[in-house]
Design an enzyme around this catalytic site. Structure first.
Site, PDB file in Angstrom:
ATOM      1  N   ASP A   1       0.846  -1.181   0.000  1.00  0.00           N
ATOM      2  CA  ASP A   1       0.000   0.000   0.000  1.00  0.00           C
ATOM      3  C   ASP A   1       0.888   1.239   0.000  1.00  0.00           C
ATOM      4  O   ASP A   1       2.117   1.132  -0.038  1.00  0.00           O
ATOM      5  CB  ASP A   1      -0.952   0.006   1.200  1.00  0.00           C
ATOM      6  CG  ASP A   1      -0.209  -0.049   2.529  1.00  0.00           C
ATOM      7  OD1 ASP A   1       1.038   0.001   2.521  1.00  0.00           O
ATOM      8  OD2 ASP A   1      -0.860  -0.131   3.582  1.00  0.00           O
TER       9      ASP A   1
ATOM     10  N   ASP B   1       1.452   5.027   1.970  1.00  0.00           N
ATOM     11  CA  ASP B   1       1.120   5.832   3.151  1.00  0.00           C
ATOM     12  C   ASP B   1       1.681   7.248   2.994  1.00  0.00           C
ATOM     13  O   ASP B   1       2.835   7.427   2.596  1.00  0.00           O
ATOM     14  CB  ASP B   1       1.717   5.208   4.419  1.00  0.00           C
ATOM     15  CG  ASP B   1       1.228   3.784   4.636  1.00  0.00           C
ATOM     16  OD1 ASP B   1       0.052   3.527   4.329  1.00  0.00           O
ATOM     17  OD2 ASP B   1       2.013   2.945   5.100  1.00  0.00           O
TER      18      ASP B   1
ATOM     19  N   ASP C   1      -3.281   5.237   2.443  1.00  0.00           N
ATOM     20  CA  ASP C   1      -3.577   5.751   3.784  1.00  0.00           C
ATOM     21  C   ASP C   1      -3.051   7.171   3.891  1.00  0.00           C
ATOM     22  O   ASP C   1      -1.867   7.428   3.644  1.00  0.00           O
ATOM     23  CB  ASP C   1      -2.917   4.884   4.866  1.00  0.00           C
ATOM     24  CG  ASP C   1      -3.622   3.548   5.056  1.00  0.00           C
ATOM     25  OD1 ASP C   1      -4.658   3.350   4.408  1.00  0.00           O
ATOM     26  OD2 ASP C   1      -3.134   2.714   5.829  1.00  0.00           O
TER      27      ASP C   1
END
Length: 474
Positions: free
Chosen positions: A332, A334, A405
Site C-alpha cells: 500500500d 502511506d 492511507d
C-alpha cells in the site's frame, strides 16, 4: 667514540647501517596463474611487515594480490579477526560487491600457499563469529537492535530458511501469538542481513535473536512443521481471507468455521453480510493484493498533493512506509500530511469529496484518538491514533486499485509520527520500547515533553546515533 686498532693507529668506528626493507614485489615480476581470483590481505592485527611478506609470497606463487581494497577484490584474508569485526570494517569502505566477497581466515591462505594453488574453501577456513556475552545479549540486545542499520539488500543465499521462518511468523500472527511472531520476525530480519546461508548451529554464535530457532530450518532450510502448515486448510484459508481489504482475523475465522475455503464460495454465499470495505476488497481483490511499485506510489502522491494543496496551499505531504526506506515495491501507499500553522490541517480529509469524480472506490475517515499532552501507551499501534483516511484508489494505469492511507498530524508531533510511520514493522516496536523507557521516565520525573522538529532531534533525545530511513529495513 675513539679506539686503538691493532696497528696502533686511532680511528672512528663506522656507524651501523640499517638494512633496507625490500619493497613489495609487483605483479609484473611474476606470471599470474589464477585468473578471476583477487586477494586482499588485511593488515589489521597482522602488521605491515608480515603482510608485505605474505603478499610477496602469494605473488611468487602466481596469485593476484591487491595492495588496496577495491571492488576488484574477490577474497579477503584476515588473521585474528572475527567475521563481525571484518564486516563492520568493510562497511566503512562502501564496496559495491560486499555481498559476494569471500571473507577468509589466514588458514585458507597458508593451505593455498602450501598446495601452490587456491584450495577449496572449507568451513574451518571461514572467519569465526565473536560470541556476545550472555549478559550483554539480555540487557542490551533490544537497544542495539533498534539502532543497528539494516540496509535493504537482497541476498540469494538462505532463501529457504527465511521463507520457512516467515511462514512460522505468519502462522503465529494468525493465532494472535504476538510474542512468538516477534521472535520469528526478528530472526528473519537477521537472516536477511547476512550475505551467506546458515549451515550449522555453530554459525549462530554471536548473532542476536537466533537463540530459539528450529535446528532443522537453519541447517536444512526445511521443516516438517512448515510443510504441515502449507497443507493445513485453516492456515491456507486464513492467509487467503485476510488478504482481502477489510477482512481481519475474526472475520476470516468465522468464514472458515462456516465451511468456506475459497473466495468464490464466500462471494456466492447468500447469507453473508459484507461491510462497504469488504465489498470493495472482494471486488478489487486482485489489484489490491498485488504489489505497488515506486513509480505508482509517486504518481498517487502527485494526485494527493494536488488535492491537499487545494485545501491548504502550504501543507506538507510526505511519502512514508517502505518506499521512504528505499523499497521498490509495497502493498500500500502511506502519506503523512501536516501544516506549518497548528490547526490548519483540520478538516482536510473531510473535503475528500473534491477529488476528481470516479477516483475513489471506497474511503473511510478514522477520527483522531490522540489526546493532547499525554504520553502514548505501550501499544505498538500508537501511530494509528492520528486522524486517518483509508481508501482504495482507482483509475491509475488503466484501472488498477491501490490502497492509500492518509494520516493527518499536528506539526508539533510530525517528527515523531514520521519516525513511526517510516517503520519498518520490526524496528518500530524496538525503537518505541526504548523510547518509552527513556521518555516516560523523563515525563513522570520532570512533567515536561521533549519537542522535536526532526527525526535527528528525536535520536538525539534518546542519545542514539541517527539512522537514515533507508537503513531501517529491520
Amino acid at each position: 667514540m675513539a679506539s686503538t686498532d691493532r696497528l696502533g693507529g686511532t680511528g672512528i668506528l663506522p656507524k651501523m647501517k640499517r638494512k633496507k626493507v625490500a619493497d613489495s614485489c609487483s605483479h609484473d615480476e611474476y606470471k599470474i596463474k589464477f585468473q578471476g581470483l583477487n586477494i586482499f590481505i588485511v593488515e589489521r592485527k597482522m602488521g605491515s611487515t608480515r603482510r608485505t611478506f605474505l603478499m610477496d609470497l602469494a605473488r611468487k606463487k602466481g596469485f593476484r594480490v591487491n595492495d588496496k581494497l577495491s571492488d576488484a577484490v574477490t577474497h579477503i584474508v584476515a588473521e585474528n579477526n572475527s567475521w563481525n569485526e571484518i564486516w563492520d570494517w568493510l562497511q566503512i569502505h562502501k564496496l559495491s560487491n560486499t555481498n559476494t566477497l569471500e571473507m577468509l581466515d589466514i588458514s585458507w591462505f597458508t593451505d593455498s600457499m602450501g598446495a601452490g594453488k587456491p584450495v577449496d574453501i572449507q568451513e574451518r577456513h571461514r572467519l569465526f563469529f565473536k560470541k556476545i556475552p550472555l549478559s550483554l545479549r539480555h540487557s542490551w540486545s533490544p537497544v542495539l537492535s533498534c539502532i543497528r542499520p539494516y540496509v535493504q539488500i537482497v541476498f540469494r543465499t538462505g532463501l529457504q530458511q527465511r521463507d520457512a521462518l516467515e511462514i512460522l511468523a505468519e502462522n503465529c500472527e494468525f493465532n494472535e501469538n504476538e510474542r512468538s511472531y516477534v521472535v520469528f520476525a526478528r530472526a528473519t530480519s537477521v537472516l536477511k542481513s547476512l550475505p551467506y546461508a546458515i549451515s550449522s548451529m555453530t554459525m549462530l554464535e554471536g548473532l542476536p535473536n537466533m537463540e530459539v530457532q528450529p535446528r532443522e530450518i537453519l541447517e536444512d532450510g526445511k521443516s516438517s512443521t512448515v510443510e504441515s502448515l502449507l497443507c493445513d486448510e485453516r492456515y491456507k484459508a486464513t492467509k487467503l481471507f485476510t488478504s482481502i481489504f477489510g477482512v481481519g482475523l475474526k472475520t476470516a475465522d468465522r468464514w472458515y468455521r462456516l465451511g468456506f475455503r475459497t473466495l468464490e464460495e464466500v462471494q456466492a454465499a447468500k447469507d453473508l453480510k459484507f461491510t462497504k470495505m469488504q465489498k470493495a476488497g472482494l471486488m478489487y481483490c486482485e489489484d489490491i493484493s498485488s504489489f505497488v511499485n515506486k513509480a505508482e506510489a509517486h504518481a498517487v502522491g502527485q494526485i494527493i498533493e494536488k488535492f491537499v494543496h487545494k485545501c491548504v496551499p502550504n501543507a506538507t505531504v510526505t511519502l512514508t512506509g517502505g518506499f521512504r526506506r528505499g523499497k521498490e515495491i509495497g502493498h500500500d501507499v502511506d502519506f503523512l500530511i501536516t501544516c506549518p500553522e497548528e490547526g490548519k490541517e483540520e478538516g482536510i480529509l473531510h473535503k475528500v469529496h473534491s477529488l476528481p469524480q470516479g477516483l475513489l472506490l471506497y474511503y473511510d475517515i478514522i477520527e483522531s484518538t490522540m489526546e493532547k499532552n499525554k504520553i502514548p501507551s505501550k501499544q505498538y499501534d500508537v501511530m494509528d491514533k492520528f486522524q486517518k483516511f483509508q481508501n482504495s484508489d482507482l483509475n491509475f494505469k488503466d484501472w488498477k486499485a491501490i490502497r492509500v492511507d492518509l494520516v493527518i498530524v499536528p506539526i508539533q508531533q510530525y517528527a515523531y509520527a514520521l519516525l513511526g510511520w517510516s517503520g519498518s514493522r520490526v524496528s518500530r516496536p524496538l525503537l518505541l520500547n526504548f523510547y518509552l523507557k527513556i521518555l516516560n521516565s523523563l515525563f513522570f520525573l520532570q512533567k515536561v515533553f521533549l519537542t522535536a522538529k526532526t527525526e535527528e532531534e528525536i535520536f538525539a533525545h534518546l542519545g542514539l546515533e541517527y539512522i537514515e530511513p533507508w537503513e531501517r529495513n529491520a
